[in-house]
Motif scaffolding. Sequence first.
Motif, PDB file in Angstrom:
ATOM      1  N   VAL A  67       0.842  -1.193   0.000  1.00 27.53           N
ATOM      2  CA  VAL A  67       0.000   0.000   0.000  1.00 27.53           C
ATOM      3  C   VAL A  67       0.881   1.248   0.000  1.00 27.53           C
ATOM      4  N   THR A  68       0.561   2.191  -0.875  1.00 29.67           N
ATOM      5  CA  THR A  68       1.355   3.419  -1.019  1.00 29.67           C
ATOM      6  C   THR A  68       0.954   4.494  -0.027  1.00 29.67           C
ATOM      7  N   ALA A  69      -0.350   4.608   0.254  1.00 34.50           N
ATOM      8  CA  ALA A  69      -0.834   5.671   1.137  1.00 34.50           C
ATOM      9  C   ALA A  69      -2.155   5.247   1.760  1.00 34.50           C
ATOM     10  N   LEU A  70      -2.459   5.838   2.925  1.00 31.59           N
ATOM     11  CA  LEU A  70      -3.745   5.651   3.587  1.00 31.59           C
ATOM     12  C   LEU A  70      -4.464   6.992   3.604  1.00 31.59           C
ATOM     13  N   ILE A  71      -5.691   7.014   3.070  1.00 31.34           N
ATOM     14  CA  ILE A  71      -6.504   8.225   3.036  1.00 31.34           C
ATOM     15  C   ILE A  71      -7.610   8.072   4.087  1.00 31.34           C
ATOM     16  N   VAL A  72      -7.682   9.038   4.999  1.00 29.92           N
ATOM     17  CA  VAL A  72      -8.537   8.927   6.182  1.00 29.92           C
ATOM     18  C   VAL A  72      -9.676   9.936   6.097  1.00 29.92           C
ATOM     19  N   SER A  73     -10.887   9.487   6.390  1.00 32.70           N
ATOM     20  CA  SER A  73     -12.036  10.379   6.452  1.00 32.70           C
ATOM     21  C   SER A  73     -11.933  11.290   7.672  1.00 32.70           C
ATOM     22  N   PRO A  74     -12.488  12.521   7.603  1.00 36.01           N
ATOM     23  CA  PRO A  74     -12.234  13.511   8.651  1.00 36.01           C
ATOM     24  C   PRO A  74     -12.783  13.151  10.021  1.00 36.01           C
ATOM     25  N   GLY A  75     -13.827  12.329  10.100  1.00 39.23           N
ATOM     26  CA  GLY A  75     -14.399  12.012  11.398  1.00 39.23           C
ATOM     27  C   GLY A  75     -13.618  11.003  12.209  1.00 39.23           C
ATOM     28  N   ILE A  76     -12.542  10.449  11.650  1.00 44.54           N
ATOM     29  CA  ILE A  76     -11.790   9.390  12.316  1.00 44.54           C
ATOM     30  C   ILE A  76     -10.590   9.985  13.053  1.00 44.54           C
ATOM     31  N   PRO A  77     -10.470   9.806  14.367  1.00 45.72           N
ATOM     32  CA  PRO A  77      -9.335  10.372  15.116  1.00 45.72           C
ATOM     33  C   PRO A  77      -8.005   9.780  14.647  1.00 45.72           C
ATOM     34  N   HIS A  78      -7.028  10.651  14.430  1.00 42.46           N
ATOM     35  CA  HIS A  78      -5.705  10.168  14.015  1.00 42.46           C
ATOM     36  C   HIS A  78      -4.645  10.389  15.091  1.00 42.46           C
ATOM     37  N   LEU A  79      -4.964  11.135  16.135  1.00 38.33           N
ATOM     38  CA  LEU A  79      -3.991  11.349  17.200  1.00 38.33           C
ATOM     39  C   LEU A  79      -4.664  11.379  18.569  1.00 38.33           C
ATOM     40  N   TYR A  80      -5.626  12.270  18.762  1.00 34.15           N
ATOM     41  CA  TYR A  80      -6.339  12.380  20.037  1.00 34.15           C
ATOM     42  C   TYR A  80      -7.818  12.090  19.819  1.00 34.15           C
ATOM     43  N   PRO A  81      -8.517  11.576  20.800  1.00 34.47           N
ATOM     44  CA  PRO A  81      -8.016  11.113  22.099  1.00 34.47           C
ATOM     45  C   PRO A  81      -7.150   9.859  22.008  1.00 34.47           C
ATOM     46  N   ALA A  82      -7.238   9.136  20.870  1.00 36.41           N
ATOM     47  CA  ALA A  82      -6.329   8.009  20.616  1.00 36.41           C
ATOM     48  C   ALA A  82      -6.359   7.729  19.123  1.00 36.41           C
ATOM     49  N   PRO A  83      -5.216   7.345  18.541  1.00 36.83           N
ATOM     50  CA  PRO A  83      -5.191   7.048  17.106  1.00 36.83           C
ATOM     51  C   PRO A  83      -6.083   5.848  16.781  1.00 36.83           C
ATOM     52  N   ASN A  84      -6.793   5.942  15.680  1.00 37.43           N
ATOM     53  CA  ASN A  84      -7.528   4.778  15.189  1.00 37.43           C
ATOM     54  C   ASN A  84      -6.542   3.639  14.924  1.00 37.43           C
ATOM     55  N   PRO A  85      -6.890   2.385  15.238  1.00 34.71           N
ATOM     56  CA  PRO A  85      -5.946   1.271  15.045  1.00 34.71           C
ATOM     57  C   PRO A  85      -5.392   1.163  13.631  1.00 34.71           C
ATOM     58  N   ALA A  86      -6.192   1.483  12.634  1.00 35.64           N
ATOM     59  CA  ALA A  86      -5.693   1.406  11.258  1.00 35.64           C
ATOM     60  C   ALA A  86      -4.629   2.469  10.989  1.00 35.64           C
ATOM     61  N   ILE A  87      -4.808   3.639  11.589  1.00 28.81           N
ATOM     62  CA  ILE A  87      -3.810   4.701  11.415  1.00 28.81           C
ATOM     63  C   ILE A  87      -2.517   4.331  12.134  1.00 28.81           C
ATOM     64  N   ALA A  88      -2.626   3.785  13.327  1.00 28.13           N
ATOM     65  CA  ALA A  88      -1.435   3.328  14.052  1.00 28.13           C
ATOM     66  C   ALA A  88      -0.704   2.240  13.268  1.00 28.13           C
ATOM     67  N   ALA A  89      -1.463   1.349  12.629  1.00 27.17           N
ATOM     68  CA  ALA A  89      -0.837   0.297  11.817  1.00 27.17           C
ATOM     69  C   ALA A  89      -0.125   0.891  10.618  1.00 27.17           C
ATOM     70  N   ALA A  90      -0.708   1.933  10.005  1.00 30.76           N
ATOM     71  CA  ALA A  90      -0.052   2.595   8.870  1.00 30.76           C
ATOM     72  C   ALA A  90       1.252   3.246   9.310  1.00 30.76           C
ATOM     73  N   TRP A  91       1.239   3.873  10.483  1.00 33.31           N
ATOM     74  CA  TRP A  91       2.485   4.455  10.996  1.00 33.31           C
ATOM     75  C   TRP A  91       3.558   3.380  11.150  1.00 33.31           C
ATOM     76  N   ASP A  92       3.173   2.269  11.756  1.00 34.37           N
ATOM     77  CA  ASP A  92       4.141   1.196  11.965  1.00 34.37           C
ATOM     78  C   ASP A  92       4.687   0.665  10.642  1.00 34.37           C
ATOM     79  N   ALA A  93       3.855   0.669   9.624  1.00 32.44           N
ATOM     80  CA  ALA A  93       4.270   0.156   8.325  1.00 32.44           C
ATOM     81  C   ALA A  93       5.003   1.198   7.486  1.00 32.44           C
TER      82      ALA A  93
END
Length: 466
Positions: A67-93
């Motif tokens: 996967v080249t990039a992850l595109i996230v819809s605006p209603g999904i938290p990416h940092l606070y109050p906690a990163p969405n698990p899919a976003i955290a997985a993208a960071w790790d990858a």
Amino acid sequence: MIPVQGFEGQTVAVLGMGRSGLAAAAALQEGGAQVVVWDDGPAGRDAAAAAGYDLRDMTTTQSFDGVTALIVSPGIPHLYPAPNPAIAAAWDAGVPVDNDIGLFFRSFATADWDRFDVTPRVVAVTGSNGKSTTAALIHHILIENGRPSQLAGNIGRGVLDIDPAHDGEVIVLELSSYQTDLARALTPDLAVLTNLSPDHLDRHAGLGGYFAAKRRLFAEGGPDRALIGVDEAEGQYLANQLIEGADDDRVIRLSSGRKLDGPGWSVFARKGFLSEYRKGRQVGSIDLRPILGLPGAHNHQNACAAYGACRALGLGPKGIEAAMKSYPGLPHRSQLVVERDGVRFINDSKATNVDSTAKALQAFSKIRWICGGLQKDGGLDGLLPHLDHVVKAYVIGREAEAFARQLAGADAEICTTMDVAVARAQADAKPGEVVLLAPAAASFDQYDSFEKRGDDFINCVMNATS
């Protein structure tokens, strides 16, 4: 549709299958990308499957292989109050995370623009309150003056769902902090900050994080011109950061309530009159008081922002004034529903926080106030100085009694539901009074959205007997 550039033949993941997610997936495919999608809810996954997209659970690092990039819809938290698990997985990858706003700014300009006589421009509007009205008003003024324009973002159509630009067209975007916070590209030609007050604090870990999300619109891409509301310290700070000197007219200062007559460029409203100053001299003015679609000081602030943006786009004061007079207002934003037996019924369901509600209360006198809902952080103390216009409050919501207890000194009746509140307020109201829905709270305890709440108010008003 705006085909997304830069991902042809690559696999791109989209998280969240609401309006913006579905539009992003379609625009990515139109640009030649291979799209996989995921949504945390079964309804979103069903919608994606029905649209023919490949579903992939993105909650593990391995799911981002290839996967080249992850595109996230605006209603999904990416940092606070906690990163969405899919976003955290993208960071790790090590996969870059972006949103549809970032895709728009990297894809809007095309080679077709070389044949245009006038390059298309983008106006982006953000702020805590008034950004929808400001964006819609700019769009209305442009259309009324014969300028092609499209309205998109947090209002109207999704940014990737609009039509490719025409010669000389102006795209007006309303952008929330959720949208500006994550976008990797933010390059509007004009950027507007209406104002700043506490909102979405859990999503941004406090007011500082919230302001930082707004500030990115001005800091990341460097707009040709910035229009900044300076009635709060954050706006003054931002305006100062952007100027090279006192007479730098790349920044237009905006105010509702105080005179701005320094050496630069400013637009302000006082006692219902809008004034434009340049180099210490008044060069334009409008009497806003008779404009029915823009009642109250908060709408006069919106008018200043829209006026300044349209002046920066080359429109004249008279053309702007004429267009403002025909502006009908937005649904759920100081919307006149009906006048019956001398009583006006006003739908301001969009007033979901204390600051916007305070402005609504200042716009009218002798108010029968329908309020309540899912209360936001910070309490209601900011409303107490403005309760002198309230004849009586009619409180709705699942926690109506707790809400009412905070309205110290106000006559408040616990109604719980909208139909009861409207019936009680109408029965009590006298000619010359206003029945105002301005909840000072989110809608989600009883409604899916503030729009649904406003629609219910309208239905109750129209079905009530006089």
